[in-house]
Design a protein around this motif. Structure first.
Motif, mmCIF file in Angstrom:
data_model
loop_
_atom_site.group_PDB
_atom_site.id
_atom_site.type_symbol
_atom_site.label_atom_id
_atom_site.label_comp_id
_atom_site.label_asym_id
_atom_site.label_seq_id
_atom_site.Cartn_x
_atom_site.Cartn_y
_atom_site.Cartn_z
ATOM 1 N N LEU A 146 52.101 43.395 1.229
ATOM 2 C CA LEU A 146 50.963 44.481 1.440
ATOM 3 C C LEU A 146 49.738 43.938 1.711
ATOM 4 N N GLU A 147 49.353 43.175 0.751
ATOM 5 C CA GLU A 147 47.915 42.575 0.731
ATOM 6 C C GLU A 147 47.743 42.065 2.125
ATOM 7 N N LEU A 148 48.520 41.332 2.809
ATOM 8 C CA LEU A 148 48.508 40.661 4.013
ATOM 9 C C LEU A 148 48.547 41.862 5.341
ATOM 10 N N MET A 149 49.250 43.125 5.006
ATOM 11 C CA MET A 149 49.344 44.009 6.043
ATOM 12 C C MET A 149 48.227 45.119 5.909
ATOM 13 N N GLN A 150 47.310 44.812 5.179
ATOM 14 C CA GLN A 150 46.337 45.900 5.019
ATOM 15 C C GLN A 150 45.626 46.187 6.256
ATOM 16 N N THR A 151 45.066 45.295 7.060
ATOM 17 C CA THR A 151 44.075 45.591 8.258
ATOM 18 C C THR A 151 45.112 46.325 9.166
ATOM 19 N N GLU A 152 46.368 45.912 9.309
ATOM 20 C CA GLU A 152 47.437 46.239 10.397
ATOM 21 C C GLU A 152 47.602 47.851 10.134
ATOM 22 N N ALA A 153 47.787 47.962 8.546
ATOM 23 C CA ALA A 153 48.014 49.397 8.522
ATOM 24 C C ALA A 153 46.892 50.171 8.491
ATOM 25 N N ARG A 154 45.441 49.843 8.153
ATOM 26 C CA ARG A 154 44.378 50.542 8.339
ATOM 27 C C ARG A 154 44.018 50.829 9.905
ATOM 28 N N VAL A 155 44.257 49.881 10.806
ATOM 29 C CA VAL A 155 44.341 50.146 12.150
ATOM 30 C C VAL A 155 45.075 51.029 12.792
ATOM 31 N N ALA A 156 46.336 51.035 12.010
ATOM 32 C CA ALA A 156 47.421 52.320 12.085
ATOM 33 C C ALA A 156 47.091 53.704 11.561
ATOM 34 N N GLY A 157 46.330 53.476 10.906
ATOM 35 C CA GLY A 157 45.532 54.806 10.239
ATOM 36 C C GLY A 157 46.616 55.212 8.794
ATOM 37 N N VAL A 158 47.302 54.503 8.491
ATOM 38 C CA VAL A 158 48.309 54.463 7.588
ATOM 39 C C VAL A 158 48.172 53.764 6.008
ATOM 40 N N THR A 159 48.313 54.217 5.094
ATOM 41 C CA THR A 159 48.114 53.770 3.787
ATOM 42 C C THR A 159 49.237 53.211 3.429
#
Lengths: 387, 129
Positions: free
Chosen positions: A302-315
């Motif tokens: 999840l630490e690695l995927m934070q930006t990917e999620a932020r760009v998708a607008g998902v927490t």
């Protein structure tokens, strides 16, 4: 930090008397620090002369060829040499990069040192076998950080300096090079020690980062998402470099830089963790099942995927994860988890949350989210229980 | 005038913004931050002329709109502020050139290149933000 806490300060006058006796062929005095005794012994066995006037230097054409050959290492290390030089401020100093054999590749120094004809330069050979105990050669010979104060250097010509060296490792078996810092005052050496560690670790990370870039090119259908994740991993190093620059300025003006360096150390550790996961994602190789702490894997993922999620607008959110051990191929499980997270990000409505939990009885990582339609969805990532 | 140049840092990563901001402040720049493209556009267009940035350091991958979209909106509105793309994307120079950025810096940024790019931009366009 790789600094050895047991390393006590040397007493230069006692060491100098010991060096005089040693250079006349006598045994090494017990007063000499243990790592220096070992280095002097090796230097003597290599047949070095303590009175050699200067280190052996390659002819200009061969030096140019060496610099071309090591251009990647030089490019990666140069910003860190510059930061170390800035940290030394107006004091006499030389931040040096050596290759894996102890040949000097680059020096960033104050103007007086840079103009000193007797000082080592690009092409100088500072391996312990050729130039005795010194910051570059002894760090390579010992495979770890070394500090040599004044007469602890084997060659008399190096006695005015306090030198510290740290080998650079990308793979554990062989060093890629070495970074060293030479100054004239022990206090200055102590002030820059932590930034030297930090800079050498950051340089190692940048060498690793270059390997990640070349892997993206061959990663096939996952290359787009891997490239995005690589950029996120590189961001850790980008911040580290900025923090080292800030720390260098603080050290130069004798301000406390410890908080900034600790923050940089944390980012370096984060980079190493994320780079390891990234490599698993990029590699299709099948490996033997091994025990995996699922809570730890999810946390790091999840630490690695934070930006990917932020760009998708998902927490992304972890439920309270209890320790569940699974037996699986770490790479394959990471790739299944990536597929699950990407599907989850595609299906989840912007502004919602993807929750990660663990199932212990029939081990799996469960991803739950809310779709655009308002319906809940679940994505199981199965694995095998460790028995 | 470049020592007083105003620099806007646009990046969704708080640690990057904070570190870049601290470093540029130590170099004598006046620094403001925006967490994404929308905030940056608001800051650039709604600030009084005397407070508008001379140079924008703009990330590419961000929530909402990416760096290219932010630049396009600015240019559509007739705003010619100097915008430097700062990103870890692999082919940054060709992307920057294709989209019309005034410069490109690859993350991690080389300190000297960073300062040179800001000074260059600030001297070219900074006198009339």
């Amino acid at each position: 930090m790789r600094f050895q806490p047991g390393l006590e300060d040397a007493d230069p006058s006692t060491t100098f008397r010991a060096w005089q006796r040693f250079s006349r062929g006598e045994a090494i005095d017990e007063s000499v620090r243990p790592h220096v005794r070992a280095a002097w012994q090796r230097s003597r066995e290599h047949g070095c002369s303590p009175y050699m006037p200067r280190a052996d230097v390659l002819p200009a054409a061969e030096t140019l060829a060496l610099l071309r050959q090591e251009s990647r290492l030089i490019e990666v290390a140069s910003p860190f040499l510059a930061a170390l030089s800035r940290a030394a401020g107006p004091e006499r100093h030389a931040a040096m990069l050596g290759d894996a054999t102890g040949r000097v590749l680059k020096i960033v120094a104050d103007p007086l040192t840079a103009a000193d004809e007797a000082f080592p330069r690009s092409g100088s050979l500072l391996s312990e076998a050729a130039a005795g105990a010194n910051g570059i050669g002894t760090a390579l010979a010992g495979g770890r950080y070394v500090e040599l104060v004044g007469p602890e250097h084997y060659i008399e010509g190096f006695h005015p300096f306090t030198c510290q060296g740290v080998p650079l490792h990308v793979a554990p078996d062989a060093p890629a090079g070495v970074v060293s810092m030479s100054v004239r005052r022990v206090e200055t050496a102590h002030r820059i020690r932590d930034i030297l560690f930090c800079a050498s670790e950051a340089a190692e990370c940048e060498l690793l980062s270059a390997e990640l870039s070349s892997t993206v090119a061959i990663a096939g259908e996952r290359s787009a998402v891997l490239e995005s994740l690589r950029q996120d991993v590189v961001q850790r190093i980008a911040i580290t470099r900025l923090q080292l620059e800030i720390a260098a300025r603080r050290i130069a003006s004798v301000q406390d830089a410890s908080a900034m360096l600790e923050s940089a150390e944390r980012l370096i550790a984060k980079f190493r963790r994320q780079a390891a996961i990234w490599r698993n994602l990029a590699d299709d190789a099948v490996s033997s099942p091994e025990p995996i702490d699922l809570a730890e894997l999810v946390h790091q993922f999840l630490e690695l995927m934070q930006t990917e999620a932020r760009v998708a607008g998902v927490t992304l959110e972890e439920s309270r994860l209890e320790r569940v051990l699974a037996l699986d191929d770490a790479g394959a499980l990471s790739r299944r988890l990536l597929a699950g997270v990407l599907t989850g990000l595609q299906r989840a409505a912007p502004g919602t949350c993807l929750r990660f939990s663990l199932e212990n009885a029939d081990p799996q990582i469960r991803i739950e989210g809310t779709a655009v339609t308002g319906e809940m969805f679940q994505l199981p990532v199965p694995t095998t229980q460790l028995r | 005038m470049t020592d007083e140049a105003r620099v806007l840092i646009v990046d969704d990563e708080a640690d990057f913004r904070a570190s870049m901001s601290m470093l540029l402040s130590l170099e004598g720049f006046h620094v403001v931050e925006a967490i994404d493209g929308r905030a940056a556009l608001h800051l650039i267009t709604s600030s009084p002329p005397a407070q508008r940035p001379h140079v924008v350091l703009l990330d590419f991958r961000m929530p909402g709109m990416n760096g290219g979209e932010v630049l396009a909106r600015l240019r559509e509105a007739g705003n010619q502020v100097c915008v430097i793309l700062v990103s870890a994307i692999a082919d940054i120079r060709s992307v920057a050139e294709r989209l019309g950025f005034d410069g490109a810096l690859s993350k991690p940024c080389d300190h000297d290149e960073l300062l040179a790019a800001i000074h260059r931009c600030a001297s070219c366009k900074g006198s009339s933000p």
